[in-house]
Motif scaffolding. Structure first.
Motif, mmCIF file in Angstrom:
data_model
loop_
_atom_site.group_PDB
_atom_site.id
_atom_site.type_symbol
_atom_site.label_atom_id
_atom_site.label_comp_id
_atom_site.label_asym_id
_atom_site.label_seq_id
_atom_site.Cartn_x
_atom_site.Cartn_y
_atom_site.Cartn_z
ATOM 1 N N ALA A 132 0.831 -1.207 0.000
ATOM 2 C CA ALA A 132 0.000 0.000 0.000
ATOM 3 C C ALA A 132 0.863 1.254 0.000
ATOM 4 C CB ALA A 132 -0.934 -0.001 1.212
ATOM 5 N N ALA A 133 1.966 1.246 0.730
ATOM 6 C CA ALA A 133 2.862 2.413 0.746
ATOM 7 C C ALA A 133 3.507 2.617 -0.624
ATOM 8 C CB ALA A 133 3.934 2.236 1.820
ATOM 9 N N ASN A 134 3.935 1.532 -1.257
ATOM 10 C CA ASN A 134 4.525 1.649 -2.592
ATOM 11 C C ASN A 134 3.512 2.183 -3.594
ATOM 12 O OD1 ASN A 134 7.120 0.839 -1.995
ATOM 13 N ND2 ASN A 134 6.681 -1.315 -2.333
ATOM 14 N N ALA A 135 2.295 1.694 -3.529
ATOM 15 C CA ALA A 135 1.255 2.166 -4.449
ATOM 16 C C ALA A 135 0.954 3.639 -4.201
ATOM 17 C CB ALA A 135 -0.006 1.327 -4.299
ATOM 18 N N SER A 136 0.914 4.051 -2.957
ATOM 19 C CA SER A 136 0.662 5.466 -2.648
ATOM 20 C C SER A 136 1.762 6.355 -3.220
ATOM 21 C CB SER A 136 0.566 5.680 -1.142
ATOM 22 O OG SER A 136 -0.567 5.043 -0.638
ATOM 23 N N LEU A 137 3.003 5.899 -3.107
ATOM 24 C CA LEU A 137 4.112 6.677 -3.668
ATOM 25 C C LEU A 137 4.055 6.717 -5.190
ATOM 26 C CD1 LEU A 137 7.084 5.571 -1.401
ATOM 27 C CD2 LEU A 137 6.021 7.813 -1.516
ATOM 28 N N LEU A 138 3.688 5.610 -5.803
ATOM 29 C CA LEU A 138 3.613 5.566 -7.265
ATOM 30 C C LEU A 138 2.446 6.384 -7.806
ATOM 31 C CD1 LEU A 138 4.455 1.814 -7.914
ATOM 32 C CD2 LEU A 138 5.883 3.798 -8.405
ATOM 33 N N LEU A 139 1.365 6.495 -7.040
ATOM 34 C CA LEU A 139 0.187 7.228 -7.490
ATOM 35 C C LEU A 139 0.222 8.711 -7.127
ATOM 36 C CD1 LEU A 139 -2.520 4.558 -6.629
ATOM 37 C CD2 LEU A 139 -1.652 5.161 -8.893
#
Length: 128
Positions: free
Chosen positions: A103-110
Motif C-alpha cells: 500500500a505504501a509503494n502504491a501510494s508513492l507511485l500514485l
C-alpha cells in the motif's frame, strides 16, 4: 464559542497550508505559505471549491493503494514457504507487513497523479 474558534483556526490553517500550495510553488515559484494562501484564495474566488469538494481522485487513488496492498499481501503469502503456514503468528505478521509495504509503494507511485489533479485545479483557478 469554542466551536467558532475551532472553525476560524481550521479556516486559517487551510488557507495557509494546503496541498494546492505545492502546485502553486511549482507554477509560480513563491514561498509555500504565500503560495498556499494565494492558491486557496484563487480557488474560492473562481468557484472551484465545489468541484474540489466533490473530487473523487483521492478516494479512487486510496482504493487503488488498498487493492495493490491486498494483492501484494496475497502474492507474498503464496510465495511464503509451506513450513511457515502452521504458525499463525508469523503468517499474520507477514501478511500485515506485506500489505503495508504494498500500500505504501502504491501510494508513492500514485502521488504524481494526485499532484497533477491539484496542479490542474490551481492552473484553472488562475485562468478559467
Amino acid at each position: 464559542a469554542v466551536k467558532r474558534l475551532h472553525g476560524k483556526f481550521a479556516a486559517a490553517f487551510i488557507s495557509q497550508a494546503n496541498r494546492y500550495g505545492w502546485a502553486r510553488v511549482a507554477l509560480r515559484g513563491s514561498s509555500f505559505s504565500n503560495a498556499s494562501g494565494e492558491a486557496w484564495k484563487n480557488i474560492t474566488a473562481s468557484g472551484l471549491y465545489g468541484a474540489i469538494a466533490r473530487d473523487v481522485t483521492e478516494s479512487l487513488l486510496s482504493c487503488w493503494a488498498l487493492g495493490f496492498g491486498s494483492a501484494t499481501a496475497l502474492v507474498a503469502l503464496v510465495l511464503l514457504p509451506p513450513e511457515t503456514h502452521s504458525n499463525s503468528g508469523i503468517l499474520f505478521a507477514f501478511f500485515a507487513a506485506s500489505f503495508c509495504v504494498g500500500a505504501a509503494n502504491a501510494s508513492l507511485l500514485l502521488e504524481p497523479l494526485r499532484a497533477s489533479v491539484g496542479a490542474i485545479f490551481v492552473a484553472y483557478s488562475e485562468d478559467p
